[in-house]
Structures are given as structure tokens and as C-alpha cells.
Design a protein around this motif. Structure first.
Motif, mmCIF file in Angstrom:
data_model
loop_
_atom_site.group_PDB
_atom_site.id
_atom_site.type_symbol
_atom_site.label_atom_id
_atom_site.label_comp_id
_atom_site.label_asym_id
_atom_site.label_seq_id
_atom_site.Cartn_x
_atom_site.Cartn_y
_atom_site.Cartn_z
ATOM 1 N N HIS A 1 30.447 -5.142 56.754
ATOM 2 C CA HIS A 1 31.337 -5.384 57.859
ATOM 3 C C HIS A 1 32.013 -6.740 57.676
ATOM 4 N N HIS A 2 31.311 -7.629 56.987
ATOM 5 C CA HIS A 2 31.728 -9.023 57.025
ATOM 6 C C HIS A 2 33.090 -9.352 56.438
ATOM 7 N N GLU B 1 38.877 -11.114 57.559
ATOM 8 C CA GLU B 1 40.310 -10.826 57.543
ATOM 9 C C GLU B 1 40.866 -10.814 58.969
ATOM 10 N N ARG C 1 39.781 -12.467 61.480
ATOM 11 C CA ARG C 1 39.860 -13.837 62.000
ATOM 12 C C ARG C 1 41.076 -14.562 61.466
ATOM 13 N N ILE D 1 33.177 -30.601 60.308
ATOM 14 C CA ILE D 1 32.193 -29.545 60.566
ATOM 15 C C ILE D 1 32.175 -28.533 59.428
ATOM 16 N N MET E 1 30.289 -29.889 56.542
ATOM 17 C CA MET E 1 28.839 -29.794 56.745
ATOM 18 C C MET E 1 28.342 -28.378 56.482
ATOM 19 N N GLN E 2 29.137 -27.396 56.880
ATOM 20 C CA GLN E 2 28.689 -26.021 56.653
ATOM 21 C C GLN E 2 28.711 -25.643 55.189
ATOM 22 N N HIS F 1 25.633 -24.029 53.461
ATOM 23 C CA HIS F 1 25.635 -22.631 53.032
ATOM 24 C C HIS F 1 26.293 -22.389 51.685
ATOM 25 N N VAL G 1 32.229 -16.471 54.538
ATOM 26 C CA VAL G 1 32.455 -17.099 55.846
ATOM 27 C C VAL G 1 33.011 -18.510 55.685
ATOM 28 N N THR G 2 32.360 -19.324 54.877
ATOM 29 C CA THR G 2 32.867 -20.694 54.733
ATOM 30 C C THR G 2 34.233 -20.678 54.056
ATOM 31 N N LYS H 1 36.683 -20.183 56.627
ATOM 32 C CA LYS H 1 36.843 -21.385 57.453
ATOM 33 C C LYS H 1 37.701 -22.421 56.739
ATOM 34 N N PHE I 1 37.062 -9.538 68.866
ATOM 35 C CA PHE I 1 36.241 -10.748 68.968
ATOM 36 C C PHE I 1 35.444 -10.748 70.266
ATOM 37 N N VAL J 1 44.977 -8.293 68.230
ATOM 38 C CA VAL J 1 44.254 -8.024 66.988
ATOM 39 C C VAL J 1 43.485 -6.714 67.108
ATOM 40 N N HIS K 1 26.617 -1.661 63.634
ATOM 41 C CA HIS K 1 26.681 -3.109 63.603
ATOM 42 C C HIS K 1 27.181 -3.628 64.942
ATOM 43 N N VAL L 1 30.866 -26.682 68.584
ATOM 44 C CA VAL L 1 30.180 -27.015 67.340
ATOM 45 C C VAL L 1 28.953 -26.119 67.164
ATOM 46 N N SER M 1 30.035 -22.823 66.089
ATOM 47 C CA SER M 1 30.518 -22.807 64.704
ATOM 48 C C SER M 1 29.366 -22.804 63.714
ATOM 49 N N PHE M 2 28.264 -23.470 64.068
ATOM 50 C CA PHE M 2 27.131 -23.540 63.143
ATOM 51 C C PHE M 2 26.235 -22.309 63.222
ATOM 52 N N TYR N 1 25.291 -18.799 62.462
ATOM 53 C CA TYR N 1 25.682 -17.708 61.569
ATOM 54 C C TYR N 1 24.946 -16.421 61.926
ATOM 55 N N TYR O 1 21.885 -4.846 63.733
ATOM 56 C CA TYR O 1 22.157 -3.419 63.586
ATOM 57 C C TYR O 1 21.352 -2.617 64.592
#
Ligand code: HEM
Ligand SMILES: [Cu+2]
Lengths: 198, 657
Positions: free
Chosen positions: A11-12, A17, A19, A153, A156-157, A161, A166-167, A170, B138, B210, B586, B628, B631-632, B634, B639
Motif C-alpha cells: 500500500h505504501h 504518491e 501525498r 525534522i 532527524m528522520q 530511518h 517515506v523519508t 518527505k 488522508f 485527492v 489495510h 512534530v 511526523s515522527f 511511522y 491490517y
């Protein structure tokens, strides 16, 4: 039409895309935001109410310097992308760091300019022209500040990672944002400063 | 010490008005009631897990609808207060100042905190289902949008009991909304309440664009997409273009008030006319933003209850796009009388009139869809048919208003008040009601009572005509808007009395609707089909209420009105109900960040309103911290196992083999 449901399990990549697409739409709203501010500025440009005008206030040498710095930072954020595509994590982080540093220098010059103007008695409350000026240029500065925080930020990610889908997204998005700020600045430079002093 | 506390409190809380003391008491009582009920039944954990942190679009939609019904109540009470004041000449019920506050809050609440969230509620509960999607693009952002709307609305509503309400009209024209003439916190409540919820609206716009462009079921090309989703897309495109302008406009007003700027002041070179241009560049598209989804709803309902394909699908889509473009080119018709000059007025008059063409196309398409259809008049269809004359009359008076020279007569008269209520109540709000009745079984799993629903329909409509038809006449007789009292000599008494009676009938209609809901819950007949109206689009192909993952298997779309076609094929034996193979689904995880972050936004707003940096600055830091943290994070999804899907489907009465 691209479809997120095509691959059930991974899915990721599709999320990334989506985003990026959403970010383009967000950027469009930001374009409208700045367009409105520019329009306001253009309408009020001459309304100095007997106070100082562009010719009395702007010191072009400083402006050239900050323009040069911001353009360079756009270039370094491009170098960061190149490093990322090569998979070079350290170089990626370094170039992003350089970009943040250049952004900070730009801001430093901008704040200095504002302080200098205020010390000459040209405050946001002096005239409609100055209100519009500080608001427009200040909004750009605020965007730069946010962009810098965001970039830190992201750095840092990446440290945590590594370079993952994902990064990667970003980094792509923040550099898109950074280029966008550059383009806005070119308009500020032309419409506010160059046309102001001529 | 005690003295200064008392002094503070008398400025902070609004005092001296029995209405407001009543509100204070009822607010405190209802808070105590809610808190004790939740504590007694030990429901705090449930509330937090199932609702406050949810990212499920259907639950978010329900929360939008609930909030909007509450706001309809509040805005409606405001309307009744105003109509009570105007019922007779020389009434002493409300003072002039109080009247100003009431029409301002009424207008703001109705448009931004009632119509918008009702619309977003319908977007949320229906669009992903219509598209055959598992969620919006989203989900986290969606929850954030809701909570931002909610904190903005609460902030705005607080002004009634804390600090004082705004009174500069729903669009807050300067110079009256400037500090020099309007120092109190009311105007700042206006700015921050709208600003915070406006950011939420903007994000909803992006989210649904979107979603609609990118998250449709396989096979659903844009030209096979249900009309409601098309209307949502065109409305969201307008949101994305219009709302940044609102954000800037409010920010500029704030800079004037807070930092001593001169954008719109009369001194320092400012220009109030610029505000009026900017606010209408948002304000006019705003009315089309809320009307387009209503058009979409009618199109769905008319097709379902006429048992026919929608007539002129392509022209409907086209008309919608044209309307959303044109809506950006007409804003100056709101100030024909303010010295723009003949050429400018002519341009805006013509663009305004042009909008009548695509709107007319739509009305004819609905009529042609009904033509030779097997029409049944269940409540949704009743509303749909009732709305057509409203749109026709509202549209025609709109064209009258758009004749620039004539507008010098109509401008800011009661004729205008009647016109915009006709399109906004009798078009938009009634349209959303129609949608609520139509989708209610999908959302909650049971139908509303038909008989009580009919009562509500008739009361609303009769009340509406009684209330607003006399106002067209009053406008022509010279009564101006925002007028809080008038003399016996004017000859306006009878019409105003009739108008007030109409308003009271609409109030009764609202209560009947609430009764309808309560009654239907009590005598609930569960809908086990998932498709009680025998409808045409995908949302009806799954159980009601939809399971949290929506579709156990992604549908494969082959035509417009796909569900209808599929039902036909199965009936004719051309297709067997598909054999399905389940796979883990998912899903996004719940998150507490949206509600917490919106609370911090509330502190930012409240702090800035009262000039309390000690509150605003930490609030802002909180907002940044939430971003923040998000954002961090993950770990945002999981599922659903095949076993759980099977179990859920079985509970909904579907056996999956
Ligand atoms: C349900 C019954 C309603 C009644 C009886 C009612 C009545 C009124 C009255 C008496 C006024 C003040 C007119 C004046 O003094 O100039 C007013 C203004 C207004 N109403 Fe309503 N209204 C209703 C519903 C709505 C709805 C549903 C909306 C929007 C979705 C709405 C939007 C407005 C706006 C924007 C104003 C103008 C406020 C201003 O002048 O700043 N109203 N209404
Ligand atoms: Cu308009």
C-alpha cells in the motif's frame, strides 16, 4: 487513472504518491495566498500617508545578498535530492544541513533589515504601504522559518530511518516547498524591491 | 484582591442580560449533565476510543452532522429572537446593539458552522462509499479537519457568554470592524473562530479532491462517477481556490486590529473597499460551494426515485464545472452601489446572469429525469420536488438583483434577505435535509419514520413561504435589512407579523424532525437489505451501516450506476453474485493528535483574543509539538484479518464464502 487499490499488500508506495499529489494542491493554495498578498501590496504601494516610501527605505545591496543566498539554498536542496537518488545518506543530510544554514542566513539578513527600518521609524503602523510591506515580506519569512524547522525534522528522520520510500517522499516534498519559496521570493524581489526603487 | 477579581469577571463574562444568564445556566447544566452521564455509565474510555480519536470517515461524518444540528438550533433560536423583535412595530424586546450581535452570530453560525459542517458530514459519510473506497485519501487529516472546525465553532460560540458577541455583520466590513469602532473582543472571536475552522475546511477540500481523483474503485472512470461525487469535486475545487483568500483577509483584519496596521483603516492610507472586494472573492464562491453538493444530492435522489438513469449526465457535469468557474467572476455584484462605475458593474451583472444558464440546465435535467419515470414519493423525493420551485423563485429574484441599476433599489433591502434565504434555506439546507433522509438508512441502518417526516416537510415549507414571501414585498416597500425597529406609520406591520409566524412554524418543523429521529430510534426497524430505496450507486451495495472497512472486497466497476446494472444482470441471470476471496485489509490507526492539536489551536485563538500571550504562545508551541510528534510517528496503520472481516460481515447478515 492511477489507483491505490491496485496492489493490495504494498500500500505504501501509493500512499507516498497520494501525498505528493496532495502537496501540489496545497502549494496551489499557497500560490493563491501569496497572490492575494501581492495584490494587496500593489494596491497599497503608494499609500505612504506622508511617511517614508520604498525609495527612502530599501537598501538594495542587502537585498541582492539575501537573494543570492536564497537562490543558492535552492541549488543546495537540489544537490540533496541528487545525493538521495544516489543513495548517499550522509551527503543528503549534509546538503540539507547546508540548505538550512543558508535559510538561516537569509532570515538573519531579513530580520536585520526589518530592525533597521523600524529604527528609522518605519513600523508596521506607520502607513498602509508599510503594513502591506511587512505582511507580504514577513509571510514569506515565516514560510522560510517553517521550512527550516521542517527540514531539520526531516534530517532527524533520515538519521533514524535512513533512505526509505517515506523519508524519500518527505525530502522530495520539502525541497519542492523550498523551490516554491524561492520562486515567491523572485516575485518579492522584482515587485517589491526592484520596482519599488525604480 | 477580591475587587480586582470582580472587576475582571465583569469584563470577562457578559453580564446584565437575562437571556445570557439563561445561557450561562444552561451551558453549565448541560456540561454537568454530560459529564455525570459519561462518568456514571463509565463511558469515557469508550468515547475516547470510538469517537474522539477516530479516523473513520463515517464516524467523522456523523460528528459533523451532530455538531451542525446543534448549530442549527442555536442559529435558529437567534433567528426567532430577531423575528420576535420585528413582529410588531416599536417592539422593546431586543436593544439595537443586541440585535446587531444576533444577526451577526446568526449569519456566521448558519453559513460557517451549520451549512458547511452539514455538507462536510455528507461528504464524509457518503463519498468514499460511492467511490467504492475504503476511506478518504488522508484519514488523519480528515479527523484534524473536523476537530479544527469544532474548536473554531466552540470558540465563536463562547463569545456569547465570554467577552461579548461580534456585531459587525456576518462579513465584518471595516471600518466598523476595525479597532477604533469595535474595540471589544467580539470581533476577535469572529476572526479566530472562522480562521481556525477555515483551515479545517481548506484541508477537507484538498483531502476530497485527492480522494475523488485518486482513490476510486477499479473501473470507475471519471465519467462513470456518481453525480454526488462530481458535485463534491467541483465544490472542493472551489474551496481550494476560495478559502486561502478568506484566510488572508481575516489575517489582514487581525493585523490591523492587533498590530496597529492600516490595511482597511480610514487613516494611514488604508482602504476599506479592498476588504469588501477580498471578502466577497471568498464569500460569493462560498455560496456555490454549499449549493453544488445540494445539486449533486438532487441528482442522486431524482434518479433513484424515478427509477431512471439521470437525464443528461454529461451536461450536468459540465454545468457544475461552469458554475464553479463563474462563481469566481461575480463577486462585485455585492457592491454595485459602491461606486465601481458603469463598466465594472455591467461586467459583473452579465457574469452573474450567466450563472442562471447552467443552473437552468440542471433544473431541466431533473425534470426530464422525472418525465416518464416510475416516481415514488418517499420523503427524500418529496424534499427534492419541493425544492424545485424554491430554486426557480430564488434564481429569478437573483437575476432581478443582478440587474445593476435595479440593485440601487434592492440593495440591502428585505428583498435581498428574502432572496438569499430562499436559495440558502430552501435550496441548500433543504437539499442537505433531502440528502440526510436519503442516506439516513445507510448511515444508521434504519429508515426515518415516513409520516412524521412528511409533517416536517410540510411544516418547513409552509413556514418558509410564510416567513420569506412577505419579505420580498417588505423590501419593495422600503424596509432595509439589519433594521431592528420601525414605526406604525410605515405600514409594515401585517407582513412582518406573518413573517414571524412563518419563522415560528419553521421552529416547530425543526422540533418535529428531532421527534422523528427519536421516534424512529425507539421503534427502530433495522434495514437488513443495505439497499432500502432500491438505489443505483455503490454505497448501497454493502450492509448498512457500513462496516468500518466499507467494502469487504473491492468492487469492480463497469458502468454508470454500477450497482443498479449489477442488480439487473443478477436478476436476469446474466451474472452470479461474485465469488469472493477475502484478503487482509489495510486500515489507519486511531489517533489522539487531531483533537489535542485542535485544543491547542483553541488556546492560540483564545489567547490572542484576550491578548494573553501566556496562553497563546504555549498553545502555539503545543500545535508545533503535535505536528512534530505526528511526523515522527511511522506506526500509523494495521491490517484487519480475514477472520475479523468474516465475523463482521456475518454480524451484518452477509455470509461470505
Ligand atoms: C430557519 C429560519 C431562518 C430565519 C427565520 C432567518 C431569519 C433571519 C433574519 C430575521 C435575519 C436578519 C435580517 C436583517 O435584519 O437584516 C437573517 C439574516 C441572515 N441569515 Fe437567516 N434565517 C433563517 C435561516 C438561515 C439559514 C439557514 C442561513 C444560512 C445557511 C441564514 C443566513 C443568514 C445570513 C447570512 C444573514 C445575514 C446576516 C447579516 O446581516 O450579517 N439564515 N436571517
Ligand atoms: Cu454573490
Amino acid at each position: 487513472m492511477a489507483n491505490v487499490n491496485a496492489g493490495h499488500h504494498d500500500h505504501h508506495p501509493d500512499q507516498e504518491e497520494l501525498r505528493t499529489f496532495a502537496f501540489w494542491i496545497y502549494l496551489m493554495t499557497d500560490v493563491i495566498l501569496f497572490a492575494t498578498l501581492f495584490a494587496t501590496y500593489i494596491v497599497l504601494q503608494g499609500s505612504t500617508d506622508g511617511g517614508p516610501g520604498p525609495k527612502d527605505l530599501f537598501q538594495m545591496s542587502g537585498i541582492y545578498a539575501s537573494t543570492f543566498i536564497l537562490l543558492t539554498s535552492s541549488f543546495t536542496s537540489g544537490l540533496a535530492i541528487l545525493a538521495m537518488n544516489k543513495g548517499n545518506r550522509l551527503a543528503l543530510m549534509n546538503w540539507l544541513g547546508v540548505t538550512v544554514f543558508l535559510g538561516a542566513s537569509f532570515l538573519f539578513l531579513e530580520i536585520n533589515e526589518f530592525i533597521h527600518m523600524v529604527s528609522e521609524g518605519a513600523t508596521i503602523g506607520t502607513s498602509a504601504f508599510l503594513t502591506a510591506f511587512y505582511t507580504l515580506v514577513g509571510t514569506h519569512g515565516l514560510h522560510v522559518t517553517l521550512g527550516m524547522g521542517w527540514m531539520i525534522i526531516v534530517i532527524m528522520q533520515i538519521a533514524k530511518h535512513g533512505i526509505t520510500p517515506v523519508t524519500k517522499r518527505k525530502v522530495n516534498i520539502i525541497s519542492l516547498f523550498w523551490h516554491f519559496l524561492d520562486v515567491v521570493w523572485i516575485f518579492v524581489f522584482t515587485i517589491v524591491y526592484v520596482m519599488g526603487v525604480n | 484582591m477580591w475587587e480586582s477579581v470582580k472587576e475582571f469577571a465583569s469584563e470577562f463574562f457578559v453580564t446584565g442580560d437575562p437571556l445570557i444568564y439563561g445561557a450561562d445556566v444552561s451551558i453549565v447544566l448541560s456540561i454537568i449533565a454530560v459529564v455525570s452521564v459519561l462518568t456514571y455509565f463509565k463511558k469515557w474510555g469508550w468515547l475516547w476510543r470510538e469517537w474522539l480519536t477516530t479516523v473513520d470517515h463515517k464516524k467523522i461524518g456523523i460528528m459533523y452532522i451532530l455538531a451542525s444540528v446543534l448549530m442549527l438550533f442555536r442559529g435558529g433560536v437567534d433567528a426567532l429572537l430577531m423575528r420576535a423583535q420585528l413582529a410588531m412595530p416599536e417592539m422593546q424586546f431586543l436593544s439595537g446593539d443586541h440585535y446587531n450581535q444576533i444577526f451577526t452570530t446568526h449569519g456566521v453560525i448558519m453559513i460557517l458552522f451549520m451549512a458547511m459542517p452539514l455538507m462536510f458530514g455528507l461528504f464524509n459519510v457518503i463519498v468514499p462509499l460511492q467511490l467504492g473506497a475504503r476511506d478518504v485519501a488522508f484519514p488523519f487529516l480528515n479527523a484534524l479537519s473536523f476537530w479544527l472546525f469544532f474548536s473554531g465553532a466552540m470558540l465563536f460560540n463562547l463569545s456569547f457568554v465570554i467577552g461579548g458577541s461580534p456585531d459587525a455583520g456576518w462579513l465584518a466590513y471595516p471600518p466598523y470592524s476595525e479597532l477604533a469602532f469595535n474595540p471589544g473582543p467580539g470581533q476577535d472571536f469572529y476572526i479566530w473562530g472562522i480562521q481556525i475552522s477555515g483551515i479545517g475546511s481548506l484541508m477537507t477540500g484538498i483531502n476530497f479532491i485527492v480522494t475523488i481523483l485518486k482513490v476510486r474503485a477499479p473501473g470507475m472512470t471519471l465519467m462513470k462517477m456518481p453525480m454526488f461525487s462530481w458535485s463534491v469535486l467541483s465544490s472542493c475545487i472551489a474551496i481550494v481556490f476560495a478559502f486561502p483568500i478568506l484566510t488572508v483577509t481575516l489575517a489582514l483584519l487581525f493585523i490591523d486590529r492587533y498590530l496597529g496596521g492600516h490595511f482597511f483603516t480610514l487613516d494611514g492610507g488604508g482602504n476599506p473597499m479592498m476588504y469588501i472586494n477580498l471578502i466577497w472573492m471568498w464569500g460569493h464562491p462560498e455560496v456555490y460551494i454549499i449549493v453544488l453538493p445540494a445539486f449533486g444530492i438532487f441528482s442522486e435522489i431524482v434518479a433513484t426515485f424515478s427509477r431512471k438513469k439521470l437525464f443528461g449526465y454529461k451536461s450536468m457535469v459540465f454545468a457544475m464545472i461552469i458554475i464553479s468557474v463563474l462563481s469566481f467572476l461575480v463577486w462585485a455584484h455585492h457592491f454595485f452601489t459602491m461606486g465601481s462605475g458603469a463598466d465594472v458593474n455591467a461586467f459583473f451583472a452579465v457574469t452573474t446572469m450567466l450563472i442562471a444558464i447552467p443552473t437552468g440546465v440542471k433544473v431541466f435535467n431533473w425534470l426530464f429525469t422525472m418525465f416518464r419515470g416510475k416516481i415514488t414519493f418517499e420523503t427524500p423525493m418529496l424534499w427534492m420536488v419541493g425544492i424545485i420551485p424554491n430554486f426557480v423563485i430564488g434564481g429569478m429574484t437573483g437575476v432581478l438583483l443582478s440587474v445593476a441599476p435595479a440593485d440601487f433599489q434592492y440593495h440591502n433591502s428585505y428583498f435581498l434577505v428574502a432572496h438569499f434565504h430562499q436559495v440558502i434555506i430552501a435550496g441548500v439546507v433543504f437539499g442537505f435535509f433531502a440528502g440526510l433522509y436519503y442516506w439516513w438508512p445507510k448511515i444508521f441502518g434504519f429508515k426515518l419514520n415516513e409520516r412524521i417526516g412528511r409533517w416536517a416537510f410540510w411544516l418547513w415549507n409552509i413556514g418558509f413561504y410564510l416567513c420569506f414571501m412577505p419579505q420580498y414585498a417588505l423590501g419593495l416597500m422600503g424596509m432595509t435589512r439589519r433594521l431592528y425597529t420601525y414605526g406604525w406609520d410605515k405600514g409594515w406591520f401585517e407582513m412582518n407579523l406573518v413573517s414571524t409566524i412563518g419563522a415560528v412554524i419553521m421552529g416547530a418543523a425543526f422540533l418535529v424532525q428531532i421527534w422523528d429521529i427519536a421516534h424512529s430510534i425507539k421503534h427502530m426497524k433495522r434495514d437488513t437489505t443495505g439497499d432500502p430505496w432500491n438505489a443505483r450507486t455503490l454505497e448501497w451495495s454493502i450492509p448498512s451501516p457500513a462496516p468500518f472497512y466499507n467494502f469487504a472486497v473491492m468492487p469492480q466497476v463497469t458502468s454508470q450506476d454500477d450497482w443498479h446494472e449489477r442488480k439487473l444482470r443478477i436478476e436476469q441471470g446474466l451474472e452470479k453474485p461474485a465469488k469472493v476471496e477475502l484478503e487482509p485489509i489495510h486500515m489507519p490507526k486511531n489517533s489522539g493528535i487531531p483533537i489535542v492539536m485542535s485544543m491547542f489551536w483553541f488556546f492560540v485563538g483564545f489567547g490572542l483574543i484576550f491578548d494573553w500571550l501566556w496562553m497563546a504562545v504555549p498553545g502555539f508551541i503545543g500545535v508545533i509539538a503535535c505536528m512534530v510528534v505526528h511526523s515522527f510517528n511511522y506506526d500509523t496503520d494495521y491490517y484487519v484479518t480475514v477472520e475479523e472481516i468474516k465475523r463482521t460481515e456475518a454480524e451484518a447478515g452477509r455470509v461470505i464464502t
